[in-house]
Structures are given as C-alpha cells and as structure tokens.
Design a protein around this motif. Structure first.
Motif, PDB file in Angstrom:
ATOM      1  N   THR A  82       0.817  -1.217   0.000  1.00  0.00           N
ATOM      2  CA  THR A  82       0.000   0.000   0.000  1.00  0.00           C
ATOM      3  C   THR A  82       0.852   1.268   0.000  1.00  0.00           C
ATOM      4  O   THR A  82       0.544   2.236  -0.701  1.00  0.00           O
ATOM      5  CB  THR A  82      -0.894   0.016   1.260  1.00  0.00           C
ATOM      6  OG1 THR A  82      -1.472  -1.265   1.402  1.00  0.00           O
ATOM      7  CG2 THR A  82      -1.970   1.036   1.155  1.00  0.00           C
ATOM      8  N   VAL A  83       1.919   1.257   0.798  1.00  0.00           N
ATOM      9  CA  VAL A  83       2.742   2.465   0.923  1.00  0.00           C
ATOM     10  C   VAL A  83       3.397   2.800  -0.424  1.00  0.00           C
ATOM     11  O   VAL A  83       3.260   3.914  -0.945  1.00  0.00           O
ATOM     12  CB  VAL A  83       3.832   2.281   2.008  1.00  0.00           C
ATOM     13  CG1 VAL A  83       4.739   3.491   2.071  1.00  0.00           C
ATOM     14  CG2 VAL A  83       3.189   2.005   3.355  1.00  0.00           C
ATOM     15  N   CYS A  86       0.934   3.771  -3.259  1.00  0.00           N
ATOM     16  CA  CYS A  86       0.448   5.157  -3.157  1.00  0.00           C
ATOM     17  C   CYS A  86       1.538   6.154  -3.565  1.00  0.00           C
ATOM     18  O   CYS A  86       1.254   7.165  -4.206  1.00  0.00           O
ATOM     19  CB  CYS A  86      -0.028   5.462  -1.736  1.00  0.00           C
ATOM     20  SG  CYS A  86      -1.565   4.664  -1.339  1.00  0.00           S
ATOM     21  N   THR A 123       0.494   4.327   5.310  1.00  0.00           N
ATOM     22  CA  THR A 123       0.251   5.048   4.057  1.00  0.00           C
ATOM     23  C   THR A 123       0.505   6.543   4.240  1.00  0.00           C
ATOM     24  O   THR A 123       1.154   7.191   3.410  1.00  0.00           O
ATOM     25  CB  THR A 123      -1.219   4.833   3.607  1.00  0.00           C
ATOM     26  OG1 THR A 123      -1.441   3.443   3.467  1.00  0.00           O
ATOM     27  CG2 THR A 123      -1.515   5.535   2.306  1.00  0.00           C
ATOM     28  N   GLY A 150      -5.072   4.596  -0.682  1.00  0.00           N
ATOM     29  CA  GLY A 150      -4.315   3.584   0.065  1.00  0.00           C
ATOM     30  C   GLY A 150      -5.247   2.746   0.918  1.00  0.00           C
ATOM     31  O   GLY A 150      -5.107   1.518   1.009  1.00  0.00           O
TER      32      GLY A 150
END
Ligand code: HSE
Length: 333
Positions: A82-83, A86, A123, A150
């Motif tokens: 996710t990090v 994004c 995130t 995210g």
C-alpha cells in the motif's frame, strides 16, 4: 492500484532538485468512528504509530527495501504494498515516476488488523515522506485523496476516517465521502484514550461485511443525536456531554460479538470513571474515552488484568489526542 489519476492538477509541481535525499517520518495510529460516528469521525493518538524511512537513489523506480514488525504479512512487491503503491500513484500524477528513484523502509510499531488504523498510519507516513523529499509540493488537503486510495487498496473500501486524522492530526469529521470534505474539530485538552488491543484478529474487510446496510429510523435518530452532541461537546469542551453522546446503537451490537469480553470490559471502564467506551475502528481494539490520563491508565490496567485472568493477551496504550499528525524524525544512524 489503478493507473487512473487521482488529481490532474498537480503535474509539474514537484521540485526534483530539492536538497533532502532521505527522510524519516512517523504517522500516528487513529481511533476511527469515535464510537458513534461510523465512517465519519476519528482521532489520532500520540502512540503507537508507524514509521517510514525513505531514500532518494539514482536508479529510477520505487522499491521496498525492508519491512519490520509485520511478521512477514505485508507484500514487498512495490505494486502490491500500500505504501509504495500510493507513492507511485503520487509520482505518476506529478509526472516524475520515470525520473526518480525511491527506496522505502517500513517500520510497523503496531499490529495489523488491530482497529488502530495500522495501514493508514503507514500510508500517511509514506505519502508525507515522499512529499517532504520533494520539498512539500502538495498541501495536506491535496495529499488526502492519495491516502484514501491507500485505504481502498488495504481493505477494499476507501473510508477516510483513519487517514484523515492520521494526516491532519486531532479530531476530524468526514462531512462528504464522494466529494471528500474533511473538517478539523476542536480537541479539548484533557481528552484521553485508554486503548486495549486483545490478541484476536478482526480484519476490517470482514468486520465491514457483518454490518447491515439498512438501519431503523428510530436508531438513526438516536445516533445522529449522539453525533451532534459529541460535536457540540468538543466545541464547548464539555466532557460530560462528550461522554453521554459517545454511544453507538448501530454498529457496536453487531461487531461486539467478535470481541471477547466486550461487555465486561465496558462495565469495567464505565465503573472506573471513563466517559465512554466502545470499539476502536472495526476492532478488536477497544477504547475508553477519559478526562485526564490517570483514569485512562486505571481503566486499561484493570481491563488488561481481566483479560489476562481469562488467558487473553493484550496490548494497552494510553494517549492524549495527537494534534500534530505526521512528523519528521531525526535519523539515528
Ligand atoms: N470506519 C471504519 C469501520 C474504520 O468501522 O469499518 C475501520 O478502518
């Protein structure tokens, strides 16, 4: 993560010559829903939280170097994490994805699936870090849609009640979900959270599937009375009004069954002076809202002892409401 643009208006804003080539950022855990405001209210706490270390490197592309504290549960693939996903989305919209090299170390200080906004903290830390590395081209309002994307990637639904307080700090109201409208609310200075995380896994995705999508009008009337009372209490710094407003008749009765000893924990909290008690986000963490730190400590200790006596391990956190949001930390090395 789709290749669609979140914003068409930010292309060209980044400054690739910005001098900083590494940064370390902390972003706070959050208590979404604030008990009565499902999907619309939330607040940040001072701890726990997640940390991201981000490095500008010569080889273009976004990569995850390492993840600590996740027991191997999070993907290292930059398109799936996710990090990094994004960060890639933001760099794409800025028009510089193919021109910059970014490497990420993610350090998780809180458990996944805890109801404390674990994915949101990571995130927000990641997006705040990339924005800082680029010389802060975007405002927090402009970063917000990327944080919501995210959340959609992490749990299948783009609710903003964790990412908004994690990014903005304090207590936030999501007035509009589609046309995202985030409003910061006042924070009475003695408002504390005593959080207990019993060691059971309740994934947000599943906790959301349990909830009925229709509610009775009489229950809705109670709930919106409580939400309005809570907001009035925040503005007036009226702790007693805050306490009597923080009750959830819509979601708690369904989700409480996933949390061991929920009603016993609630009894302990209220008998020991908490203003209110309920589920943090989608659980299994629970939160006692208190006036002052001491009651929060007493309540969390007593709940922990109650759970231990029943062989349920738990983590506990006592924190003031965090009004700062993400912050840049010094590097130790
Ligand atoms: N508002 C969300 C829920 C928060 O209760 O499902 C969880 O992340």
């Amino acid at each position: 993560m789709s290749n669609n643009k979140v914003s068409t208006s930010i292309e060209g804003k980044a400054d690739l010559s910005h001098a900083v080539d590494k940064i370390r950022v902390f972003a706070p855990a959050t208590v979404a829903n604030m008990i009565c405001g499902f999907d619309i209210l939330g607040f940040a706490v001072d701890h726990p939280g997640d940390e991201v270390k981000m490095y500008k490197v010569p080889t273009p592309g976004v990569r995850i170097r390492s993840i600590e504290g996740d027991d191997g549960r999070l993907p290292l693939d930059a398109d799936k994490n996710t990090v990094s996903a994004c960060v890639k989305m933001l760099l794409r919209d800025l028009g510089i994805l193919d021109h910059i090299g970014i490497e990420i170390e993610l350090i998780k200080h809180m458990p996944i699936g805890s109801g404390l906004g674990s994915s949101s903290a990571s995130t927000v830390a990641g997006l705040f870090a990339i924005n800082a590395l680029l010389g802060f081209p975007l405002t927090k309002d402009e970063l917000m849609p990327y944080c919501v994307e995210g959340e959609r990637l992490a749990c299948g639904h783009g609710h903003a009640d964790n990412v908004a307080p994690a990014l903005m700090g304090g207590v936030t109201l999501i007035r509009g979900q589609e046309d995202l409208d985030v409003i910061k609310l006042p924070v009475p200075p003695k408002l504390y959270a005593g959080i207990v995380f019993p060691q059971v896994d309740v994934p947000t995705r599943e906790a959301r599937q349990l909830i009925k999508d229709k509610v009775l009008l009489k229950d809705a009337v109670v709930q919106w009375g409580n939400i309005a009372g809570l907001i009035a209490g925040l503005f007036q710094h009226d702790y007693e009004l805050i306490g009597r407003s923080m009750h959830d008749v819509l979601i708690e009765p369904t989700r409480a069954i996933l949390i061991p000893e929920f009603y016993e924990m609630k009894r302990i909290a209220l008998e020991n002076g908490a203003l209110s008690f309920g589920i943090s986000g989608s659980g299994p963490s629970v939160v006692a809202i208190t006036k002052g730190e001491e009651i929060a400590r007493i309540v969390t200790e007593k709940i922990k002892a109650h759970l231990s006596a029943r062989d349920i391990e738990s983590y506990q956190y006592v924190s003031n409401v965090n009004v700062e949001g993400p912050k840049v930390l010094p590097f130790n090395d």
